[in-house]
Design a protein around this motif. Structure first.
Motif, short mmCIF file in Angstrom:
data_model
loop_
_atom_site.label_atom_id
_atom_site.label_comp_id
_atom_site.label_asym_id
_atom_site.label_seq_id
_atom_site.Cartn_x
_atom_site.Cartn_y
_atom_site.Cartn_z
N UNK A 85 1.09 -1.13 0.01
CA UNK A 85 0.13 0.01 0.05
C UNK A 85 1.07 1.19 -0.02
N UNK A 86 1.93 1.21 0.66
CA UNK A 86 2.99 2.31 0.79
C UNK A 86 3.37 2.53 -0.60
N UNK A 87 4.04 1.26 -1.24
CA UNK A 87 4.77 1.49 -2.48
C UNK A 87 3.66 1.99 -3.38
N UNK A 88 2.42 2.02 -3.29
CA UNK A 88 1.25 2.47 -4.37
C UNK A 88 1.23 3.91 -4.35
N UNK A 89 1.40 4.19 -2.79
CA UNK A 89 1.17 5.63 -2.40
C UNK A 89 2.46 6.47 -2.86
N UNK A 93 2.57 9.58 -5.85
CA UNK A 93 3.34 10.69 -5.80
C UNK A 93 4.14 11.12 -6.96
N UNK A 94 4.69 10.11 -7.35
CA UNK A 94 5.68 10.23 -8.50
C UNK A 94 4.74 10.42 -9.73
N UNK A 95 3.67 10.13 -9.81
CA UNK A 95 2.59 10.55 -10.88
C UNK A 95 2.57 12.05 -10.73
N UNK A 96 2.19 12.55 -9.56
CA UNK A 96 1.81 13.88 -9.49
C UNK A 96 3.07 14.89 -10.07
N UNK A 97 4.41 14.12 -9.83
CA UNK A 97 5.35 15.19 -10.40
C UNK A 97 5.44 15.05 -11.89
N UNK A 98 5.00 13.85 -12.49
CA UNK A 98 4.83 13.65 -13.84
C UNK A 98 3.93 14.50 -14.63
N UNK A 99 2.83 14.65 -13.78
CA UNK A 99 1.49 15.58 -14.23
C UNK A 99 1.99 16.87 -14.74
N UNK A 100 3.07 17.51 -13.77
CA UNK A 100 3.29 18.92 -14.17
C UNK A 100 4.09 18.97 -15.32
N UNK A 101 4.63 17.69 -15.84
CA UNK A 101 5.68 17.71 -17.07
C UNK A 101 4.70 17.30 -18.10
N UNK A 109 2.83 -0.01 -14.71
CA UNK A 109 2.79 -1.68 -14.45
C UNK A 109 2.87 -1.64 -13.14
N UNK A 110 3.87 -0.88 -12.40
CA UNK A 110 4.07 -1.33 -11.16
C UNK A 110 2.96 -1.18 -10.35
N UNK A 111 2.28 0.00 -10.45
CA UNK A 111 0.97 -0.01 -9.62
C UNK A 111 -0.11 -1.09 -10.21
N UNK A 112 -0.16 -1.49 -11.35
CA UNK A 112 -1.11 -2.43 -11.59
C UNK A 112 -0.70 -3.72 -10.96
N UNK A 113 0.54 -3.97 -10.94
CA UNK A 113 1.00 -5.27 -10.22
C UNK A 113 0.90 -5.38 -8.62
N UNK A 140 -4.09 4.64 -15.60
CA UNK A 140 -2.87 4.45 -15.06
C UNK A 140 -2.62 2.83 -15.15
N UNK A 141 -3.68 1.97 -15.08
CA UNK A 141 -3.40 0.35 -15.18
C UNK A 141 -4.31 0.08 -16.07
N UNK A 142 -4.32 -1.05 -16.50
CA UNK A 142 -5.24 -1.79 -17.45
C UNK A 142 -6.02 -2.71 -16.69
N UNK A 143 -7.38 -2.92 -17.35
CA UNK A 143 -8.27 -3.69 -16.72
C UNK A 143 -7.79 -5.24 -16.15
N UNK A 144 -7.77 -5.49 -14.75
CA UNK A 144 -7.14 -6.51 -14.53
C UNK A 144 -8.16 -7.86 -14.63
#
Length: 216
Positions: A85-89, A93-101, A109-113, A140-144
């Motif tokens: 759960x912490x890893x997804x968080x 957070x890294x996604x937020x940084x990417x949004x700015x770019x 794929x990491x969040x999906x896994x 962010x992820x594909x349908x599981x």
């Protein structure tokens, strides 16, 4: 203007990520509560194992020791799941940084896994399924796909029960039990020992309490 945009386009990427992170923290707190309850029940079961061993009731001690083994495995699963759960968080957070770019959320794929593994945990399965749907809609992820392969907990326990239970009994009884032979071996019963209904009742109560938490 922001209110109008939210009406037509829904929450912003930043708002979505913050909402998901809030849900992740909530589920993490739930796992903390589960682990505390499991720890308390396991401590009680360990005490009962010692009491049974002191009375020479190896059979009952082994039965309850298997529940302790199951409990330890469950605590490990909950601990690993909390870390995920912490890893997804962190990934969000890294996604937020990417949004700015990039201006949008990116596929991960990491969040999906991580999400796929957490959906299998009964304690947070429903919440993670709902979040996975939202993550899928956000791109962010594909349908599981539903993973139909289920691990048979009882079969897994039985395969390693003798070695595990021997170790538990050895540790809990300071070496008195655990090296006494195969799973069905009984230590000599003291001559003055009578059947102890109270010990049996306590053992069954400890088993029911652990099973309730393990199946919750």
């Amino acid at each position: 203007m922001q209110t109008i945009n939210r009406f037509f386009y829904g929450p912003t990427p930043e708002e979505r990520v913050r909402a998901w992170q809030g849900k992740l923290r909530s589920e993490s707190r739930q796992l903390d509560r589960e682990m505390r309850q499991l720890e308390a029940a396991t401590a009680k079961a360990r005490t009962t194992v010692k009491q049974l061993a002191a009375k020479g009731d190896v059979k009952s001690a082994r039965i309850l020791a298997k529940e302790v083994v199951r409990s330890n495995k469950q605590k490990d699963r909950l601990s690993v799941s909390k870390a995920r759960l912490g890893s997804i968080g962190t990934q969000l957070q890294q996604q937020l940084a990417m949004v700015k770019v990039t201006g949008s959320l990116q596929k991960s794929t990491e969040i999906m896994k991580l999400s796929n593994s957490l959906v299998k945990l009964p304690q947070i399965s429903q919440a993670m399924r709902e979040m996975s749907i939202e993550l899928t809609k956000a791109g962010i992820i594909e349908e599981m796909l539903e993973d139909t392969l289920q691990m048979d907990e009882d079969e897994e326990i039985e395969e390693e029960a003798d070695a595990e239970v021997d170790k538990v009994l050895f540790d809990l009884t300071n070496g008195k039990l655990g090296l006494a032979g195969s799973a069905g071996t009984e230590l000599p019963t003291p001559q003055d020992q009578l059947e102890d209904d109270e010990a049996e009742r306590v053992m069954e109560e400890a088993r029911r309490q652990l099973n309730g938490l393990l199946s919750g």
